[in-house]
Design a protein around this motif. Structure first.
Motif, PDB file in Angstrom:
ATOM      1  N   GLY A  15     -34.322 106.881  66.774  1.00  0.00           N
ATOM      2  CA  GLY A  15     -32.880 106.665  66.649  1.00  0.00           C
ATOM      3  C   GLY A  15     -32.309 105.969  67.866  1.00  0.00           C
ATOM      4  N   SER A  16     -32.802 106.334  69.039  1.00  0.00           N
ATOM      5  CA  SER A  16     -32.318 105.709  70.269  1.00  0.00           C
ATOM      6  C   SER A  16     -32.706 104.236  70.332  1.00  0.00           C
ATOM      7  CB  SER A  16     -32.880 106.436  71.491  1.00  0.00           C
ATOM      8  OG  SER A  16     -32.463 107.773  71.497  1.00  0.00           O
ATOM      9  N   VAL A  17     -33.930 103.940  69.957  1.00  0.00           N
ATOM     10  CA  VAL A  17     -34.384 102.539  69.957  1.00  0.00           C
ATOM     11  C   VAL A  17     -33.569 101.725  68.963  1.00  0.00           C
ATOM     12  CG1 VAL A  17     -36.325 101.025  69.363  1.00  0.00           C
ATOM     13  CG2 VAL A  17     -36.705 103.037  70.795  1.00  0.00           C
ATOM     14  N   LEU A  18     -33.389 102.257  67.753  1.00  0.00           N
ATOM     15  CA  LEU A  18     -32.610 101.547  66.735  1.00  0.00           C
ATOM     16  C   LEU A  18     -31.168 101.356  67.192  1.00  0.00           C
ATOM     17  CD1 LEU A  18     -32.441 100.301  63.921  1.00  0.00           C
ATOM     18  CD2 LEU A  18     -31.964 102.592  63.033  1.00  0.00           C
ATOM     19  N   GLY A  29     -20.750 100.457  66.031  1.00  0.00           N
ATOM     20  CA  GLY A  29     -20.419 101.454  65.002  1.00  0.00           C
ATOM     21  C   GLY A  29     -21.645 101.871  64.207  1.00  0.00           C
ATOM     22  N   ARG A  30     -22.419 100.890  63.775  1.00  0.00           N
ATOM     23  CA  ARG A  30     -23.654 101.187  63.041  1.00  0.00           C
ATOM     24  C   ARG A  30     -24.639 101.918  63.939  1.00  0.00           C
ATOM     25  NH1 ARG A  30     -25.918  95.934  60.654  1.00  0.00           N
ATOM     26  NH2 ARG A  30     -27.704  97.297  60.364  1.00  0.00           N
ATOM     27  N   ALA A  31     -24.673 101.554  65.223  1.00  0.00           N
ATOM     28  CA  ALA A  31     -25.587 102.199  66.166  1.00  0.00           C
ATOM     29  C   ALA A  31     -25.278 103.686  66.269  1.00  0.00           C
ATOM     30  CB  ALA A  31     -25.476 101.528  67.540  1.00  0.00           C
ATOM     31  N   VAL A  32     -24.014 104.023  66.392  1.00  0.00           N
ATOM     32  CA  VAL A  32     -23.618 105.430  66.488  1.00  0.00           C
ATOM     33  C   VAL A  32     -23.964 106.169  65.195  1.00  0.00           C
ATOM     34  CG1 VAL A  32     -21.618 106.982  66.670  1.00  0.00           C
ATOM     35  CG2 VAL A  32     -21.829 105.040  68.226  1.00  0.00           C
ATOM     36  N   ALA A  33     -23.697 105.538  64.051  1.00  0.00           N
ATOM     37  CA  ALA A  33     -23.987 106.178  62.764  1.00  0.00           C
ATOM     38  C   ALA A  33     -25.483 106.455  62.614  1.00  0.00           C
ATOM     39  CB  ALA A  33     -23.497 105.295  61.617  1.00  0.00           C
ATOM     40  N   PHE A  38     -30.303 110.231  62.926  1.00  0.00           N
ATOM     41  CA  PHE A  38     -31.594 110.595  63.520  1.00  0.00           C
ATOM     42  C   PHE A  38     -31.511 111.900  64.315  1.00  0.00           C
ATOM     43  CE2 PHE A  38     -32.821 106.322  62.397  1.00  0.00           C
ATOM     44  CZ  PHE A  38     -34.174 106.439  62.136  1.00  0.00           C
ATOM     45  N   VAL A  39     -30.402 112.135  64.992  1.00  0.00           N
ATOM     46  CA  VAL A  39     -30.230 113.393  65.732  1.00  0.00           C
ATOM     47  C   VAL A  39     -30.123 114.564  64.759  1.00  0.00           C
ATOM     48  CG1 VAL A  39     -28.624 114.676  67.211  1.00  0.00           C
ATOM     49  CG2 VAL A  39     -29.296 112.350  67.817  1.00  0.00           C
ATOM     50  N   LEU A  40     -29.421 114.378  63.644  1.00  0.00           N
ATOM     51  CA  LEU A  40     -29.343 115.432  62.629  1.00  0.00           C
ATOM     52  C   LEU A  40     -30.718 115.732  62.038  1.00  0.00           C
ATOM     53  CD1 LEU A  40     -26.015 114.595  60.783  1.00  0.00           C
ATOM     54  CD2 LEU A  40     -26.503 116.582  62.198  1.00  0.00           C
TER      55      LEU A  40
END
Length: 145
Positions: A15-18, A29-33, A38-40
């Motif tokens: 998730g961090s890489v993406l 915005g998409r990065a945060v989403a 991924f964190v969930l």
């Protein structure tokens, strides 16, 4: 212990890489989403979602006294996660044994499943049940309460 956290850490890293790639492409915005998703996922597959595990021997001793089921599980197992989610707050009534942390628990699961470490394996009144229906387990928890 390391195996239990491998999948959650992998989710957070991916998730961090993406998210980093999306930020550099101009889509914060998409990065945060995506990072949130991924964190969930990491949270759902972490050992933190499950009640505190105890050893197999301790679970058997407690179950003999209070009659509550013993749930053998392992982190990253989608069927264990399904059982945990469907039991909701009642999950804390069962005795949970993480087979990756307790060799005696893994041996008990192998003995119950013909040598396979198939989880969740729920032991009620000394009888093992492999991947039982969560509604049935809820009924067993109600009967033992």
């Amino acid at each position: 212990m390391k195996r239990a956290w491998f999948l959650p850490v992998l989710f957070v890293l991916c998730g961090s890489v993406l998210a980093t790639v999306l930020i550099f492409q101009g889509s914060p915005g998409r990065a945060v989403a995506y990072l949130l998703v991924f964190v969930l996922l990491a949270g759902m597959y972490s050992p933190l979602v499950f009640p505190r595990s105890i050893g197999a021997q301790q679970a058997q001793n407690r179950s003999a006294v209070d009659g509550r089921p013993i749930v053998f599980w392992r982190p990253g197992c989608k069927y264990c996660l399904r059982l945990r989610i469907r039991l909701a707050h009642r999950a804390r009534q069962a005795h949970w044994v993480n087979i990756w942390r307790d060799p005696a628990g893994a041996a008990a699961v192998r003995a119950a499943n013909g040598g396979n470490e198939t989880v969740p394996t729920v032991v009620v009144a000394g009888r093992p049940h492999t991947n039982p229906d969560p509604a049935w387990v809820r009924g067993q928890l109600s009967a033992s309460a």
